[in-house]
Write a protein that holds these residues in place. Sequence first.
Motif, PDB file in Angstrom:
ATOM      1  N   GLN A 123      59.772  34.310  35.610  1.00  0.00           N
ATOM      2  CA  GLN A 123      58.716  33.323  35.390  1.00  0.00           C
ATOM      3  C   GLN A 123      58.116  33.544  34.012  1.00  0.00           C
ATOM      4  O   GLN A 123      57.815  34.675  33.636  1.00  0.00           O
ATOM      5  CB  GLN A 123      57.625  33.432  36.458  1.00  0.00           C
ATOM      6  N   LEU A 124      57.979  32.428  33.272  1.00  0.00           N
ATOM      7  CA  LEU A 124      57.358  32.464  31.948  1.00  0.00           C
ATOM      8  C   LEU A 124      55.996  31.800  32.058  1.00  0.00           C
ATOM      9  O   LEU A 124      55.881  30.650  32.487  1.00  0.00           O
ATOM     10  CB  LEU A 124      58.223  31.719  30.932  1.00  0.00           C
ATOM     11  N   ARG A 125      54.966  32.530  31.672  1.00  0.00           N
ATOM     12  CA  ARG A 125      53.596  32.023  31.789  1.00  0.00           C
ATOM     13  C   ARG A 125      52.995  31.856  30.403  1.00  0.00           C
ATOM     14  O   ARG A 125      53.024  32.783  29.594  1.00  0.00           O
ATOM     15  CB  ARG A 125      52.750  32.982  32.627  1.00  0.00           C
ATOM     16  N   LEU A 126      52.470  30.646  30.132  1.00  0.00           N
ATOM     17  CA  LEU A 126      51.825  30.341  28.858  1.00  0.00           C
ATOM     18  C   LEU A 126      50.327  30.158  29.087  1.00  0.00           C
ATOM     19  O   LEU A 126      49.907  29.300  29.867  1.00  0.00           O
ATOM     20  CB  LEU A 126      52.408  29.060  28.250  1.00  0.00           C
ATOM     21  N   VAL A 153      50.304  27.285  31.868  1.00  0.00           N
ATOM     22  CA  VAL A 153      51.537  26.568  32.207  1.00  0.00           C
ATOM     23  C   VAL A 153      52.576  27.604  32.639  1.00  0.00           C
ATOM     24  O   VAL A 153      52.708  28.659  32.015  1.00  0.00           O
ATOM     25  CB  VAL A 153      52.058  25.757  31.005  1.00  0.00           C
ATOM     26  N   ARG A 154      53.324  27.302  33.708  1.00  0.00           N
ATOM     27  CA  ARG A 154      54.333  28.220  34.228  1.00  0.00           C
ATOM     28  C   ARG A 154      55.690  27.534  34.295  1.00  0.00           C
ATOM     29  O   ARG A 154      55.786  26.360  34.631  1.00  0.00           O
ATOM     30  CB  ARG A 154      53.952  28.731  35.613  1.00  0.00           C
ATOM     31  N   GLN A 155      56.717  28.289  33.972  1.00  0.00           N
ATOM     32  CA  GLN A 155      58.098  27.854  34.141  1.00  0.00           C
ATOM     33  C   GLN A 155      58.861  28.950  34.870  1.00  0.00           C
ATOM     34  O   GLN A 155      58.521  30.125  34.774  1.00  0.00           O
ATOM     35  CB  GLN A 155      58.766  27.587  32.793  1.00  0.00           C
ATOM     36  N   SER A 200      50.975  21.678  22.055  1.00  0.00           N
ATOM     37  CA  SER A 200      50.722  22.153  23.427  1.00  0.00           C
ATOM     38  C   SER A 200      51.516  23.410  23.761  1.00  0.00           C
ATOM     39  O   SER A 200      51.258  24.058  24.782  1.00  0.00           O
ATOM     40  CB  SER A 200      51.066  21.054  24.432  1.00  0.00           C
ATOM     41  N   ASP A 201      52.503  23.781  22.925  1.00  0.00           N
ATOM     42  CA  ASP A 201      53.304  24.985  23.155  1.00  0.00           C
ATOM     43  C   ASP A 201      52.681  26.224  22.522  1.00  0.00           C
ATOM     44  O   ASP A 201      53.250  27.316  22.599  1.00  0.00           O
ATOM     45  CB  ASP A 201      54.718  24.799  22.592  1.00  0.00           C
ATOM     46  N   GLU A 202      51.550  26.080  21.895  1.00  0.00           N
ATOM     47  CA  GLU A 202      50.897  27.208  21.228  1.00  0.00           C
ATOM     48  C   GLU A 202      50.079  28.020  22.232  1.00  0.00           C
ATOM     49  O   GLU A 202      49.407  27.459  23.096  1.00  0.00           O
ATOM     50  CB  GLU A 202      49.995  26.699  20.107  1.00  0.00           C
ATOM     51  N   GLY A 203      50.163  29.353  22.123  1.00  0.00           N
ATOM     52  CA  GLY A 203      49.386  30.226  23.015  1.00  0.00           C
ATOM     53  C   GLY A 203      50.051  31.577  23.186  1.00  0.00           C
ATOM     54  O   GLY A 203      50.860  32.006  22.359  1.00  0.00           O
ATOM     55  N   TYR A 204      49.730  32.249  24.287  1.00  0.00           N
ATOM     56  CA  TYR A 204      50.249  33.581  24.589  1.00  0.00           C
ATOM     57  C   TYR A 204      51.240  33.477  25.748  1.00  0.00           C
ATOM     58  O   TYR A 204      50.905  32.959  26.822  1.00  0.00           O
ATOM     59  CB  TYR A 204      49.116  34.541  24.945  1.00  0.00           C
ATOM     60  N   TYR A 205      52.447  33.996  25.539  1.00  0.00           N
ATOM     61  CA  TYR A 205      53.509  33.919  26.538  1.00  0.00           C
ATOM     62  C   TYR A 205      53.681  35.278  27.220  1.00  0.00           C
ATOM     63  O   TYR A 205      53.682  36.324  26.562  1.00  0.00           O
ATOM     64  CB  TYR A 205      54.820  33.486  25.898  1.00  0.00           C
ATOM     65  N   TYR A 206      53.872  35.234  28.556  1.00  0.00           N
ATOM     66  CA  TYR A 206      54.090  36.440  29.365  1.00  0.00           C
ATOM     67  C   TYR A 206      55.314  36.210  30.244  1.00  0.00           C
ATOM     68  O   TYR A 206      55.521  35.113  30.774  1.00  0.00           O
ATOM     69  CB  TYR A 206      52.899  36.753  30.269  1.00  0.00           C
ATOM     70  N   CYS A 207      56.116  37.267  30.436  1.00  0.00           N
ATOM     71  CA  CYS A 207      57.260  37.220  31.349  1.00  0.00           C
ATOM     72  C   CYS A 207      56.977  38.105  32.561  1.00  0.00           C
ATOM     73  O   CYS A 207      56.371  39.171  32.432  1.00  0.00           O
ATOM     74  CB  CYS A 207      58.526  37.715  30.655  1.00  0.00           C
ATOM     75  N   LEU A 208      57.454  37.673  33.722  1.00  0.00           N
ATOM     76  CA  LEU A 208      57.416  38.523  34.925  1.00  0.00           C
ATOM     77  C   LEU A 208      58.638  38.223  35.771  1.00  0.00           C
ATOM     78  O   LEU A 208      59.262  37.171  35.647  1.00  0.00           O
ATOM     79  CB  LEU A 208      56.122  38.332  35.706  1.00  0.00           C
ATOM     80  N   TYR A 209      58.983  39.187  36.623  1.00  0.00           N
ATOM     81  CA  TYR A 209      60.151  39.076  37.503  1.00  0.00           C
ATOM     82  C   TYR A 209      59.671  39.087  38.945  1.00  0.00           C
ATOM     83  O   TYR A 209      58.815  39.885  39.316  1.00  0.00           O
ATOM     84  CB  TYR A 209      61.103  40.248  37.250  1.00  0.00           C
ATOM     85  N   ARG A 210      60.212  38.206  39.779  1.00  0.00           N
ATOM     86  CA  ARG A 210      59.801  38.134  41.175  1.00  0.00           C
ATOM     87  C   ARG A 210      61.021  37.975  42.065  1.00  0.00           C
ATOM     88  O   ARG A 210      62.052  37.424  41.660  1.00  0.00           O
ATOM     89  CB  ARG A 210      58.814  36.985  41.401  1.00  0.00           C
TER      90      ARG A 210
END
Length: 401
Positions: free
Chosen positions: A274-277, A284-286, A305-315
Amino acid sequence: MLRFLQILLTGLLGALWDGVAAFGGIRLVDGENECSGRVEVQRHGQWGTVCDHGWDYREAEVVCLELGCGLAEAALQGAAYGAGAGLIWLQHVQCTGHEPSLSRCALFLGTNSYYCTHKNDAGVKCLGSLLTPTLSLLSPHTVFSSGEAVRFSCSVLLGHHHLSDFHLYKHGVSTPLVTQRVDQSQTTVELTLSDLETFHQGSYSCQYRIKGNFPSQLLSSPPSNSINITVVELLTPQHWYNTSNDAPAGSVIKGHSFNITCSTLQQYPGGSFQLRLIRSNGTVRQSLPALSPSVTFTFPSAQSSDEGYYYCLYRVQLGGRTFVSRESQPLPISIRDPDPVLSPMVISWLVSGLTFVVAVIIIIIVAKVLCNKKKSKPSELERETRTCVDNTYVALSINKI
């Protein structure tokens, strides 16, 4: 003299070994069950009894263990299970309680005598074969994350006044992971394994132990049924981004494409990334399935709208539970407008030049119109034309200045 003693000792040891080797077995006769009765041993193909002189729990313990009847509950003397017949094969048996067989104890091989008759036949009462305990899972699931605890219950069908403790074993590990002492009246105990790690994943069983009266000896029950548990440990994903080479570090040019890749070394079937912006106006989540150790999120045309901080996580979902890793470190991305094609100075020059050209065209058109309106003689016309041209040249020169 020394030679004589050596020969005598060799003879005695030979006779003793011959006597021990002649034993063919041991049994209990005339008892309440197969684990109680008069002790009889076989020698040279004949069954005989054992004299009760010096007979106590030590000897009884050896007999019970040899027969697979657990520990001794009682060491009986005085033909408690009736007088036997035939020869009395053993007298003055002395055991420590740890020998594998009665024939390995210190003993005197003999036959009937006036002070040891069948009224002195020895007997034993054993606790019997130990029942197999039952292991059950008190926790509502079989899949756990690192740091959690799993709760088991180990029970034996019938109570036993010799119960000592219960143990939880992991398959492949010789020492117990959990030990719980119990009162002699307890038949069920809870065994909790705390602070789980991936090492704890595997198959578990339990056993209980009973203790004898004399000597202090413990006997383990057969192992229980097995229960498997899974321990999930999700590593924090790594992530990075790719975009056009002319974009400054940490930036993406508006309208250009860019990719963000998420990766992890630890995977489970059915997992996803999951990519979280996080941006100024919300989150926003993908999500993409983790078909390989890494996946790439694609953005074909970068927008504000794509500007910001991106985080990755595994589930991943296992055993009806959802497990989520820690988020990666933030990846800041800013969206920049593309650089202008012409500089302000060049644009100023172009505007000035264009203005000059337009002015020239206008003056020529006006002069032409004025000249055409003159209806004079040819000589006068020539003069007028020359004057118009001169005026035009002067006007152009002034405008250029």
